[in-house]
Design a protein around this motif. Structure first.
Motif, short mmCIF file in Angstrom:
data_model
loop_
_atom_site.label_atom_id
_atom_site.label_comp_id
_atom_site.label_asym_id
_atom_site.label_seq_id
_atom_site.Cartn_x
_atom_site.Cartn_y
_atom_site.Cartn_z
N GLY A 1 5.80 -27.09 72.62
CA GLY A 1 6.93 -27.19 71.72
C GLY A 1 7.31 -28.61 71.36
O GLY A 1 6.47 -29.51 71.29
N GLN A 2 8.59 -28.80 71.14
CA GLN A 2 9.11 -30.06 70.66
C GLN A 2 9.41 -31.00 71.83
O GLN A 2 9.82 -30.56 72.90
N LEU B 1 6.99 -32.50 67.30
CA LEU B 1 6.16 -31.45 67.88
C LEU B 1 5.02 -32.07 68.68
O LEU B 1 4.36 -33.01 68.22
N ARG B 2 4.79 -31.53 69.87
CA ARG B 2 3.72 -32.05 70.72
C ARG B 2 2.37 -32.04 69.98
O ARG B 2 1.59 -32.99 70.09
N GLU C 1 12.85 -25.80 65.78
CA GLU C 1 11.63 -26.53 65.52
C GLU C 1 11.26 -26.44 64.05
O GLU C 1 11.73 -25.55 63.32
N ALA C 2 10.45 -27.37 63.62
CA ALA C 2 9.96 -27.35 62.25
C ALA C 2 9.26 -26.04 61.97
O ALA C 2 8.68 -25.42 62.86
N ILE D 1 11.58 -22.14 63.02
CA ILE D 1 11.28 -21.53 64.32
C ILE D 1 12.36 -21.90 65.33
O ILE D 1 12.88 -23.01 65.32
N ILE D 2 12.67 -20.98 66.23
CA ILE D 2 13.43 -21.28 67.44
C ILE D 2 12.52 -21.02 68.62
O ILE D 2 12.00 -19.91 68.81
N HIS D 3 12.33 -22.05 69.42
CA HIS D 3 11.51 -21.97 70.64
C HIS D 3 12.46 -21.94 71.82
O HIS D 3 13.30 -22.81 71.99
N THR D 4 12.34 -20.89 72.64
CA THR D 4 13.27 -20.69 73.76
C THR D 4 12.54 -20.83 75.09
O THR D 4 11.41 -20.37 75.24
#
Length: 375
Positions: free
Chosen positions: A44-45, A102-103, A215-216, A219-222
């Motif tokens: 993720g970020q 973003l990684r 996130e770009a 998106i929502i990263h949980t």
């Protein structure tokens, strides 16, 4: 001719090291177990910090490229109670002290900064053996092998190179993270978007938490966080995504729906990440011809510093080698002295932050931490 350097692991630390060595005229080869840059999702970020990660990128002369991939606005922060009430909120002030990227984007600009062929893909290391005189044999899963005279283990938590210098083995910390994702969130999950905000959202109670990042790509990263014994985690069948989501969501009974929907409405199967750690003061005696960077050297609980530390390790090791081109051992020793001190201090901070998030004072301990950090 300068000594060729062999790096195991094409993560952020290994790639930064390769870049700095390349800039200083060292032949370098990075061996990576992944089959290609696209063979898995890249995580993720990341917030890249002014005092370590950004210094590393400056040493690598990639600051301009880094600035081009920043997710603007993502430094915004809010902390919620489990009832979804806001306990703390801070807008993205545009300071760029901790910009988010973003990684995968960061890894891409590092890969692209290296000459063709510098990274050897599909080279999964199975063993590393000392030959004496600072030389080592690396054996790969495809049956090939190489002999090294300057070796750096950048191969992560369960490093194979680590065994050349240390008997330490990572242990489970008692905390498990589970990743989920929501897609097309502006139209499909508007109430959750409102609760998460523009950047990062933290909701904690003792022993459990839900952290979400915008996130770009809409998106929502949980990251679901649970303090649970290994036996409890292993009792969940992650091959049954819906069942796993239901089991995990049940641990958050009584939490507000906009928070639990980050689990139950996930568009992807939940991904388990058990949190392991090395001893806080992990170090080793100087072993000729080899050293470690990143999680291979100082695996610790996640605190937002892991990627930043790995990059600074790589950049500083590259500089140390460049300063001692005719005495690699002196370069290794100088790097390790600084890295050991820094990582021991960071490990203490990492445990303290985890306790603020998941310990007995959660979420109020974390709220006070943020308020203190902001004066």
């Amino acid at each position: 001719m300068k000594n060729p350097v062999t790096i195991v692991g094409a993560g952020l630390g290994g790639l930064i090291l390769a870049r700095v060595l390349h800039l200083n005229g060292f032949p370098v080869t990075v061996y990576e177990g992944e089959l290609s840059p696209e063979s898995r999702t890249q995580g993720g970020q990341l917030d890249i910090h002014l005092h370590n990660g950004q210094i590393a990128l400056d040493i690598a002369k990639l600051t301009k490229e880094f600035r081009s991939i920043i997710h603007e606005g993502a430094e915004a922060t809010r902390i919620l109670g489990k009832d979804a009430n806001v306990l703390f909120e801070e807008a993205d002030g545009g300071s760029r002290n901790r910009p988010e990227v973003l990684r995968g984007d960061l890894r891409r600009i590092l890969r692209e900064s290296l000459p063709d062929g510098a990274i050897q893909w599909g080279k999964k290391l199975t063993s590393a053996t000392s030959l004496g005189d600072g030389r080592h044999t690396l054996l790969f899963a495809d049956g090939t092998s190489v002999v090294t005279s300057v070796l750096v283990g950048a191969d992560g938590a369960f490093s194979k190179v680590r065994a050349l210098v240390s008997t330490a083995i990572p242990t489970y910390t008692g905390t498990a993270f589970i990743d989920t994702f929501l897609h097309d969130v502006e139209t499909r999950h508007s109430e959750t978007v409102r609760q998460v905000g523009a950047g990062a959202m933290y909701a904690f109670a003792p022993g459990q938490g839900i952290v979400a990042h915008r996130e770009a790509g809409n998106i929502i990263h949980t990251y679901i966080q649970l303090v649970r014994p290994l036996e409890w985690v292993q009792s969940i069948d992650f091959n049954n995504p819906e069942g796993a989501k239901a089991r995990i969501a049940a641990e958050f009974a009584g939490w507000a729906d906009p928070l639990t929907t980050l689990i139950t409405n996930s568009d992807t199967a939940p991904v388990l990440r058990l949190i392991y750690s090395l001893p806080d003061n992990h170090r080793w005696d100087r072993v000729p011809g080899v050293t470690l960077i990143g999680d291979a050297a100082h695996l610790m609980p996640p605190s937002g510093e892991g990627a930043n530390l790995a990059m600074l390790d790589g950049a500083e090791l590259g500089e140390a080698i460049a300063k001692h081109p005719d005495d690699i051992e002196a370069g290794f020793a100088a790097y390790e002295a600084t890295m050991f001190s820094r990582s021991a201090s960071e490990a203490i901070d990492a445990h303290q932050l985890i306790d603020l998030c998941l310990g007995s004072t959660a979420p109020h301990g974390l709220v006070q931490f943020f308020k203190s950090a902001n004066g």
